[in-house]
Design a protein around this motif. Structure first.
Motif, PDB file in Angstrom:
ATOM      1  N   UNK A  38       3.038  -4.010  -5.368  1.00 33.49           N
ATOM      2  CA  UNK A  38       2.147  -2.972  -4.846  1.00 33.49           C
ATOM      3  C   UNK A  38       0.786  -3.602  -4.585  1.00 33.49           C
ATOM      4  N   UNK A  39       0.413  -3.724  -3.309  1.00 33.45           N
ATOM      5  CA  UNK A  39      -0.857  -4.353  -2.930  1.00 33.45           C
ATOM      6  C   UNK A  39      -1.787  -3.271  -2.374  1.00 33.45           C
TER       7      UNK A  39
ATOM      8  N   UNK B  59      -1.305  -0.950   0.990  1.00 39.96           N
ATOM      9  CA  UNK B  59      -2.446  -0.205   1.518  1.00 39.96           C
ATOM     10  C   UNK B  59      -3.148  -1.076   2.553  1.00 39.96           C
ATOM     11  N   UNK B  60      -3.432  -0.500   3.717  1.00 37.58           N
ATOM     12  CA  UNK B  60      -4.097  -1.218   4.803  1.00 37.58           C
ATOM     13  C   UNK B  60      -5.607  -1.109   4.640  1.00 37.58           C
TER      14      UNK B  60
ATOM     15  N   UNK C 228       3.144   2.558   5.639  1.00 37.20           N
ATOM     16  CA  UNK C 228       2.022   2.133   4.828  1.00 37.20           C
ATOM     17  C   UNK C 228       1.786   3.166   3.727  1.00 37.20           C
ATOM     18  N   UNK C 229       1.152   2.716   2.651  1.00 36.67           N
ATOM     19  CA  UNK C 229       0.924   3.625   1.529  1.00 36.67           C
ATOM     20  C   UNK C 229      -0.426   4.316   1.601  1.00 36.67           C
ATOM     21  N   UNK C 230      -1.300   3.853   2.492  1.00 39.39           N
ATOM     22  CA  UNK C 230      -2.611   4.467   2.592  1.00 39.39           C
ATOM     23  C   UNK C 230      -3.579   3.565   3.327  1.00 39.39           C
ATOM     24  N   UNK C 231      -4.803   4.050   3.478  1.00 42.94           N
ATOM     25  CA  UNK C 231      -5.872   3.323   4.151  1.00 42.94           C
ATOM     26  C   UNK C 231      -7.023   3.135   3.170  1.00 42.94           C
ATOM     27  N   UNK C 232      -7.597   1.940   3.191  1.00 40.02           N
ATOM     28  CA  UNK C 232      -8.741   1.585   2.350  1.00 40.02           C
ATOM     29  C   UNK C 232      -9.884   1.169   3.255  1.00 40.02           C
ATOM     30  N   UNK C 233     -11.028   1.838   3.122  1.00 41.46           N
ATOM     31  CA  UNK C 233     -12.232   1.454   3.851  1.00 41.46           C
ATOM     32  C   UNK C 233     -13.069   0.544   2.963  1.00 41.46           C
TER      33      UNK C 233
END
Length: 374
Positions: free
Chosen positions: A55-56, A90-91, A117-122
């Motif tokens: 899990x990244x 997570x992107x 994808x599991x989600x977005x990271x800003x």
């Protein structure tokens, strides 16, 4: 009803415990049973080590593609890391104008809803200029409430994490806005004092973005952000363990201090799983030499070329026990994000598994019960 697949290994790491001569039974996309010794049926295949899918939660790209470059590039990057055992990813997006970030978020959100994808990271643009790392200084800004809300609205539940510098004006209000929507807030790229960091944690921040890297260093009279983050049991601690970002002694000390809160991440950019050469990270140029990514303009580290399976091997090489290293790459990041059905080999969890050889190299990958590599 779908038939049961049974995978056996000399060592099954769940990752809370290690089972000698263990096995995992899978039906469809779920794990139905985990045990050791005698099994309900013959194994479909036997390996040396079996661990949960990796899990990244901090990854900018790989395989020559970046998450900033649209949905097709995002899938190429996802697939590159999937082939190395990262089944939940997570992107991460780097600093850019709010207008560009809105376009990027809208391109990635459907991939989150589809499960790719599991989600977005800003990661940015609300960062400290002094500790900007690979983020362009001209695009850094204070977290304006309207901008924060616009990005959160555009992503909806696809936005899972935001990294910001809590000393910037408006940061505490932004933390409240984001956490109120269920978004994890990470402290990073920051010049915050110890007290400012404590205030951010009090406001709801629960993550440390790549602890020590791109942050005010600690001093015995001003502990700074890293000490505040590491000592608080509410905060999960990211580390980039690639043999470059952190000394092995720091890796061991951080793993021991953080315990179950320690999270391995890649902070990978497009050059991950590729060769040396010229690349881009957002709007900046990057040169990769001997596997190390640095900004073309000043030589600062620019993310990494890491894959999460290599992070686990490197952590073990630094002296971290395998059980702890696997936990940091599976159950810990899942817990940090509040995901209960990934990162573990337990009945009812998603059937994401990675088989390793005795040298911890990836031999097989199962995602959602389907073989990716066999």
């Amino acid at each position: 009803m779908e038939p049961v697949q049974l995978l056996r290994a000399a060592r099954v790491i769940t990752p809370d415990r290690e089972l000698a001569d263990g096995w995992v039974a899978v039906r469809g996309d779920r794990i139905v049973e985990v045990g050791q010794g005698s099994a309900p049926q013959d194994a479909d295949v036997t390996y040396a080590v079996l661990v949960p899918g990796l899990v990244d939660i901090h990854n900018h790209g790989g395989g020559g593609a970046a998450f900033t470059d649209g949905s097709e590039a995002a899938l190429r990057a996802r697939d590159a890391h999937l082939g190395r055992g990262t089944t939940t990813l997570v992107a991460s997006l780097v600093t850019d104008s709010v207008e560009v970030l809105l376009e990027q978020v809208r391109a990635l959100t459907p991939l989150v809803h589809s499960g790719d994808l599991a989600g977005i990271h800003l990661e940015g643009p609300w960062l400290a200029p002094r500790w900007r790392g690979a983020h362009p200084s001209g695009l850094l800004a204070d977290p304006d409430a309207a901008d924060v809300a616009a990005l959160a609205d555009a992503a909806g539940d696809a936005l899972v994490m935001v990294t910001l510098a809590p000393e910037r004006p408006g940061a505490l209000e932004a933390i409240g806005l984001l956490t109120g929507r269920g978004v994890r807030v990470a402290v990073g790229h920051t010049d915050a004092t110890y007290d400012q960091t404590r205030a951010a944690i009090g406001a709801g921040a629960s993550m440390a973005t790549h602890l020590y890297n791109a942050a005010r260093p600690h001093h015995h009279r001003e502990p700074g952000p890293s000490v505040a983050l590491l000592e608080d049991p509410r905060v999960f601690i990211e580390s980039i363990v690639d043999g470059v970002h952190l000394h092995p002694a720091v890796v061991r000390a951080t793993a021991e201090a953080a315990g179950r809160r320690w999270v391995l991440v890649t902070d990978a950019m497009a050059a991950a799983l590729m060769g040396d050469g010229s690349y881009e990270l957002g709007t900046v140029g990057v040169e990769v030499v001997q596997g190390v990514a640095r900004l073309s303009e000043d030589g600062a580290l620019a993310g990494s070329t890491l894959s999460l399976d290599r992070a686990v091997r490197t952590a073990v090489g630094c002296g971290v026990p395998l059980l702890e290293a696997v936990h940091a790459a599976t159950a810990a990041p899942a817990a940090a994000m509040g995901w209960g059905d990934v990162g573990r080999l337990e009945p009812g969890c998603r059937a994401d598994l990675v088989a390793l050889d005795d040298d911890l190299g990836v031999r097989a990958v199962v995602r959602h019960g389907r073989w990716v590599i066999r």
